[in-house]
Scaffold this motif. Structure first.
Motif, PDB file in Angstrom:
ATOM      1  N   MET A   1       0.950  -1.348  -0.047  1.00  0.00           N
ATOM      2  CA  MET A   1      -0.130   0.025  -0.035  1.00  0.00           C
ATOM      3  C   MET A   1       0.804   1.348   0.056  1.00  0.00           C
ATOM      4  SD  MET A   1      -3.097  -0.971  -0.499  1.00  0.00           S
ATOM      5  CE  MET A   1      -4.016   0.613  -0.056  1.00  0.00           C
ATOM      6  N   GLY A   2       2.068   1.215   0.472  1.00  0.00           N
ATOM      7  CA  GLY A   2       3.028   2.192   0.452  1.00  0.00           C
ATOM      8  C   GLY A   2       3.247   2.744  -1.030  1.00  0.00           C
ATOM      9  N   ARG A   3       2.688   2.036  -2.216  1.00  0.00           N
ATOM     10  CA  ARG A   3       2.974   2.592  -3.442  1.00  0.00           C
ATOM     11  C   ARG A   3       1.956   3.816  -3.747  1.00  0.00           C
ATOM     12  NH1 ARG A   3       3.381  -1.402  -8.738  1.00  0.00           N
ATOM     13  NH2 ARG A   3       3.808   0.279 -10.345  1.00  0.00           N
ATOM     14  N   PHE A   4       0.770   3.745  -3.123  1.00  0.00           N
ATOM     15  CA  PHE A   4      -0.206   4.385  -3.509  1.00  0.00           C
ATOM     16  C   PHE A   4      -0.481   5.566  -2.697  1.00  0.00           C
ATOM     17  CE2 PHE A   4      -1.610   0.206  -5.227  1.00  0.00           C
ATOM     18  CZ  PHE A   4      -1.401   0.401  -6.400  1.00  0.00           C
ATOM     19  N   LYS A   5       0.366   5.916  -1.437  1.00  0.00           N
ATOM     20  CA  LYS A   5       0.422   6.762  -0.496  1.00  0.00           C
ATOM     21  C   LYS A   5       0.478   7.918  -1.291  1.00  0.00           C
ATOM     22  CE  LYS A   5       1.753   7.726   4.027  1.00  0.00           C
ATOM     23  NZ  LYS A   5       3.083   7.352   5.196  1.00  0.00           N
ATOM     24  N   ASN A   6      -0.255   9.107  -0.844  1.00  0.00           N
ATOM     25  CA  ASN A   6      -0.231  10.521  -1.357  1.00  0.00           C
ATOM     26  C   ASN A   6      -0.230  10.587  -2.730  1.00  0.00           C
ATOM     27  OD1 ASN A   6       0.373  11.495   1.008  1.00  0.00           O
ATOM     28  ND2 ASN A   6       2.566  11.160   0.861  1.00  0.00           N
ATOM     29  N   SER A   7      -1.133   9.509  -3.359  1.00  0.00           N
ATOM     30  CA  SER A   7      -1.630   9.477  -4.877  1.00  0.00           C
ATOM     31  C   SER A   7      -2.847  10.289  -5.213  1.00  0.00           C
ATOM     32  CB  SER A   7      -1.491   8.155  -5.330  1.00  0.00           C
ATOM     33  OG  SER A   7      -0.185   7.334  -5.148  1.00  0.00           O
ATOM     34  N   ARG A   8      -2.888  10.720  -6.312  1.00  0.00           N
ATOM     35  CA  ARG A   8      -4.363  11.120  -6.776  1.00  0.00           C
ATOM     36  C   ARG A   8      -4.559  11.006  -8.378  1.00  0.00           C
ATOM     37  NH1 ARG A   8      -3.636  16.616  -9.506  1.00  0.00           N
ATOM     38  NH2 ARG A   8      -1.429  16.843  -9.573  1.00  0.00           N
ATOM     39  N   LEU A   9      -5.762  10.856  -8.845  1.00  0.00           N
ATOM     40  CA  LEU A   9      -6.046  10.653  -9.898  1.00  0.00           C
ATOM     41  C   LEU A   9      -5.990  11.991 -10.777  1.00  0.00           C
ATOM     42  CD1 LEU A   9      -7.459   8.714 -11.782  1.00  0.00           C
ATOM     43  CD2 LEU A   9      -9.569   9.363 -11.390  1.00  0.00           C
ATOM     44  N   ALA A  10      -5.396  11.847 -12.020  1.00  0.00           N
ATOM     45  CA  ALA A  10      -4.925  13.065 -12.683  1.00  0.00           C
ATOM     46  C   ALA A  10      -5.436  12.812 -14.333  1.00  0.00           C
ATOM     47  CB  ALA A  10      -3.596  13.342 -12.783  1.00  0.00           C
ATOM     48  N   ARG A  11      -6.023  13.695 -14.952  1.00  0.00           N
ATOM     49  CA  ARG A  11      -6.123  13.285 -16.476  1.00  0.00           C
ATOM     50  C   ARG A  11      -5.074  14.171 -17.232  1.00  0.00           C
ATOM     51  NH1 ARG A  11      -9.017  16.206 -20.968  1.00  0.00           N
ATOM     52  NH2 ARG A  11      -9.688  14.662 -22.177  1.00  0.00           N
ATOM     53  N   MET A  12      -4.296  13.390 -17.867  1.00  0.00           N
ATOM     54  CA  MET A  12      -3.172  13.733 -18.659  1.00  0.00           C
ATOM     55  C   MET A  12      -3.289  14.625 -19.941  1.00  0.00           C
ATOM     56  SD  MET A  12      -1.248  12.588 -16.663  1.00  0.00           S
ATOM     57  CE  MET A  12       0.701  12.452 -17.136  1.00  0.00           C
ATOM     58  N   SER A  13      -2.669  15.293 -20.658  1.00  0.00           N
ATOM     59  CA  SER A  13      -2.589  16.029 -21.718  1.00  0.00           C
ATOM     60  C   SER A  13      -3.215  15.086 -22.976  1.00  0.00           C
ATOM     61  CB  SER A  13      -1.523  16.892 -22.187  1.00  0.00           C
ATOM     62  OG  SER A  13      -0.469  15.880 -22.373  1.00  0.00           O
ATOM     63  N   SER A  14      -2.957  13.993 -22.867  1.00  0.00           N
ATOM     64  CA  SER A  14      -3.325  13.080 -23.975  1.00  0.00           C
ATOM     65  C   SER A  14      -4.778  12.636 -23.826  1.00  0.00           C
ATOM     66  CB  SER A  14      -2.618  11.962 -24.186  1.00  0.00           C
ATOM     67  OG  SER A  14      -2.548  11.102 -22.997  1.00  0.00           O
ATOM     68  N   GLY A  15      -5.309  12.874 -22.843  1.00  0.00           N
ATOM     69  CA  GLY A  15      -6.497  12.524 -22.744  1.00  0.00           C
ATOM     70  C   GLY A  15      -6.854  11.483 -21.688  1.00  0.00           C
ATOM     71  N   HIS A  16      -5.820  10.615 -21.454  1.00  0.00           N
ATOM     72  CA  HIS A  16      -6.186   9.277 -20.594  1.00  0.00           C
ATOM     73  C   HIS A  16      -5.918   9.871 -19.259  1.00  0.00           C
ATOM     74  CE1 HIS A  16      -1.819   8.893 -21.228  1.00  0.00           C
ATOM     75  NE2 HIS A  16      -1.837   8.245 -20.181  1.00  0.00           N
ATOM     76  N   TYR A  17      -6.290   8.868 -18.308  1.00  0.00           N
ATOM     77  CA  TYR A  17      -6.396   9.137 -16.893  1.00  0.00           C
ATOM     78  C   TYR A  17      -5.174   8.309 -16.263  1.00  0.00           C
ATOM     79  CZ  TYR A  17     -10.424  11.409 -17.050  1.00  0.00           C
ATOM     80  OH  TYR A  17     -11.678  12.286 -17.292  1.00  0.00           O
ATOM     81  N   CYS A  18      -4.584   8.803 -14.833  1.00  0.00           N
ATOM     82  CA  CYS A  18      -3.200   8.275 -14.559  1.00  0.00           C
ATOM     83  C   CYS A  18      -3.580   8.638 -12.890  1.00  0.00           C
ATOM     84  CB  CYS A  18      -2.036   8.960 -14.787  1.00  0.00           C
ATOM     85  SG  CYS A  18      -1.556   8.453 -16.456  1.00  0.00           S
ATOM     86  N   LEU A  19      -2.907   7.440 -12.293  1.00  0.00           N
ATOM     87  CA  LEU A  19      -2.792   7.822 -10.630  1.00  0.00           C
ATOM     88  C   LEU A  19      -1.414   8.392 -10.476  1.00  0.00           C
ATOM     89  CD1 LEU A  19      -4.498   7.397  -8.119  1.00  0.00           C
ATOM     90  CD2 LEU A  19      -3.342   5.188  -7.709  1.00  0.00           C
ATOM     91  N   ILE A  20      -1.238   9.387 -10.013  1.00  0.00           N
ATOM     92  CA  ILE A  20       0.198  10.074  -9.906  1.00  0.00           C
ATOM     93  C   ILE A  20       0.615  10.344  -8.604  1.00  0.00           C
ATOM     94  CG2 ILE A  20      -0.061  11.126 -12.332  1.00  0.00           C
ATOM     95  CD1 ILE A  20      -0.101  13.825 -11.151  1.00  0.00           C
ATOM     96  N   ARG A  21       1.809  10.221  -8.275  1.00  0.00           N
ATOM     97  CA  ARG A  21       2.337  10.764  -7.257  1.00  0.00           C
ATOM     98  C   ARG A  21       3.095  11.872  -7.052  1.00  0.00           C
ATOM     99  NH1 ARG A  21       6.825   8.739  -3.564  1.00  0.00           N
ATOM    100  NH2 ARG A  21       7.690   7.895  -5.399  1.00  0.00           N
ATOM    101  N   ASP A  22       2.811  12.954  -6.719  1.00  0.00           N
ATOM    102  CA  ASP A  22       3.472  14.143  -6.521  1.00  0.00           C
ATOM    103  C   ASP A  22       4.996  14.035  -5.718  1.00  0.00           C
ATOM    104  OD1 ASP A  22       3.913  16.932  -7.141  1.00  0.00           O
ATOM    105  OD2 ASP A  22       3.016  17.576  -5.328  1.00  0.00           O
ATOM    106  N   LEU A  23       5.886  14.400  -6.383  1.00  0.00           N
ATOM    107  CA  LEU A  23       7.609  14.448  -6.136  1.00  0.00           C
ATOM    108  C   LEU A  23       8.082  15.871  -5.545  1.00  0.00           C
ATOM    109  CD1 LEU A  23       8.578  11.883  -8.485  1.00  0.00           C
ATOM    110  CD2 LEU A  23       7.925  11.378  -6.436  1.00  0.00           C
TER     111      LEU A  23
END
Length: 70
Positions: A1-23
């Motif tokens: 579960m540490g992999r998904f800590k502080n992650s959020r759903l974002a829509r990328m410029s190409s139009g698809h969705y990603c779960l990203i972690r801010d660095l």
């Protein structure tokens, strides 16, 4: 579960969705931020996720076989 800590759903410029972690901020980037794509919700991204999960299962199964053989 540490992999998904502080992650959020974002829509990328190409139009698809990603779960990203801010660095954090980019040095000298005037407010730009680095991010790491955790899961890519496209066909290619979901295939990569399935393959990495399958490889993890195979690695664990192989290590159990090695331990029981000794």
């Amino acid at each position: 579960m540490g992999r998904f800590k502080n992650s959020r759903l974002a829509r990328m410029s190409s139009g698809h969705y990603c779960l990203i972690r801010d660095l954090g901020l980019v040095k000298g980037g005037k407010g730009l931020r680095h991010h790491e794509v955790t899961i890519d919700f496209s066909w290619r991204g979901l295939l990569k996720l399935a393959l990495s999960a399958g490889a993890g299962v195979l690695r664990r199964r192989a290590s159990v076989r090695i331990e029981t053989a000794e």
